[in-house]
Design an enzyme around this catalytic site. Structure first.
Site, PDB file in Angstrom:
ATOM      1  CB  CYS A 163     -32.360 -28.552  -4.225  1.00 19.12           C
ATOM      2  SG  CYS A 163     -32.959 -29.700  -2.348  1.00 19.12           S
TER       3      CYS A 163
ATOM      4  CB  CYS B 113     -36.118 -33.123  -3.151  1.00 17.83           C
ATOM      5  SG  CYS B 113     -35.614 -32.257  -2.204  1.00 17.83           S
ATOM      6  CB  SER B 114     -37.677 -28.772  -5.477  1.00 18.64           C
ATOM      7  OG  SER B 114     -38.384 -29.316  -4.860  1.00 18.64           O
ATOM      8  CB  CYS B 115     -34.717 -27.986  -0.144  1.00 16.30           C
ATOM      9  SG  CYS B 115     -35.001 -29.479   0.607  1.00 16.30           S
TER      10      CYS B 115
END
Length: 231
Positions: free
Chosen positions: A130, A133-135
């Protein structure tokens, strides 16, 4: 106070992973150390405040985080992968409509509403990132690992995916195409690893025990030698 305590604990568990300093595996040859982001420092401060006020027990929080990161979440995904290996009809459903197929096994919910499963083959290797961000697909993989959220992984996976895979110990032949899939808040991906040779005699439960979180992100392969290892 019961509801408030549960809400506080839930929020802390959700955010706690961001409180650690990001670092890629096997990348220890740098003299400098990454500085935690402003968000990470705020989360850490919130956690300390909740512990100080007796709203959260630090040991219990650590146990919950470990369970969701290494046991509960990844085990769900492992069962999905094992079912796809053992049942060709289910595999086709999984690749065609991942949300519905995953729901067949009882998994789903927030952070996993819209899923796409990509299959590794002899000639194609997929990996998930991702970049913004950190999906991450929480219902099938649990909490995202620290390295997944780190800036180096998020940027270098796109620029130099083979180099990143090498740092994880995965060396791919030159004729294997590497495809990088960028998850978003609207769409999250899951890798269907190649089934390792010599596992035809294993039950679905035994197959699930072979599957690791890293293999479902695409930074590792599944081998019989990984049986019993933590995800």
């Amino acid at each position: 106070m019961t509801t408030n305590r549960r809400d506080f604990l839930s929020s802390a568990v959700t955010a706690a992973g961001a409180a650690l300093t990001p670092e890629l595996p096997h990348a220890h040859d740098h003299d400098h150390q990454a500085v935690p982001s402003d968000l990470a420092l705020r989360v850490k401060a919130l956690e300390s405040l909740l512990v100080e006020k007796g709203l959260v027990d630090r040991a219990a929080l650590d146990t919950l985080i470990d369970a969701y990161e290494h046991k509960i979440g990844p085990r769900n995904g492992a069962r999905v992968i094992a079912r796809a290996w053992a049942d060709s009809a289910y595999k086709q459903r999984l690749l065609t409509n991942a949300d519905a197929a995953i729901a067949e096994l009882g998994y789903g919910g927030m952070q996993g509403e819209h899923m796409v499963v990509v299959e590794n083959t002899l000639k194609v290797h997929n990996m998930i990132v991702c970049t913004l961000c950190s999906c991450y697909p929480w219902p099938v993989l649990g909490l995202p690992p620290v390295w997944y959220k780190s800036a180096p992984y998020r940027s270098r996976s796109v620029i130099d995916p083979r180099g990143v895979l090498s740092e994880f110990g995965l060396e791919l032949p030159a004729d294997v195409e590497v495809r990088v899939w960028d998850s978003t808040a609207e769409l999250r991906y899951l890798v269907l690893p190649e089934r390792p040779a010599g596992t035809e005699h294993l039950s679905e439960e035994q197959l699930a025990a072979l599957v690791t979180r890293d293999a479902m992100v695409g930074v590792a392969k599944v081998t019989p030698a990984t049986q019993g290892a933590s995800a």
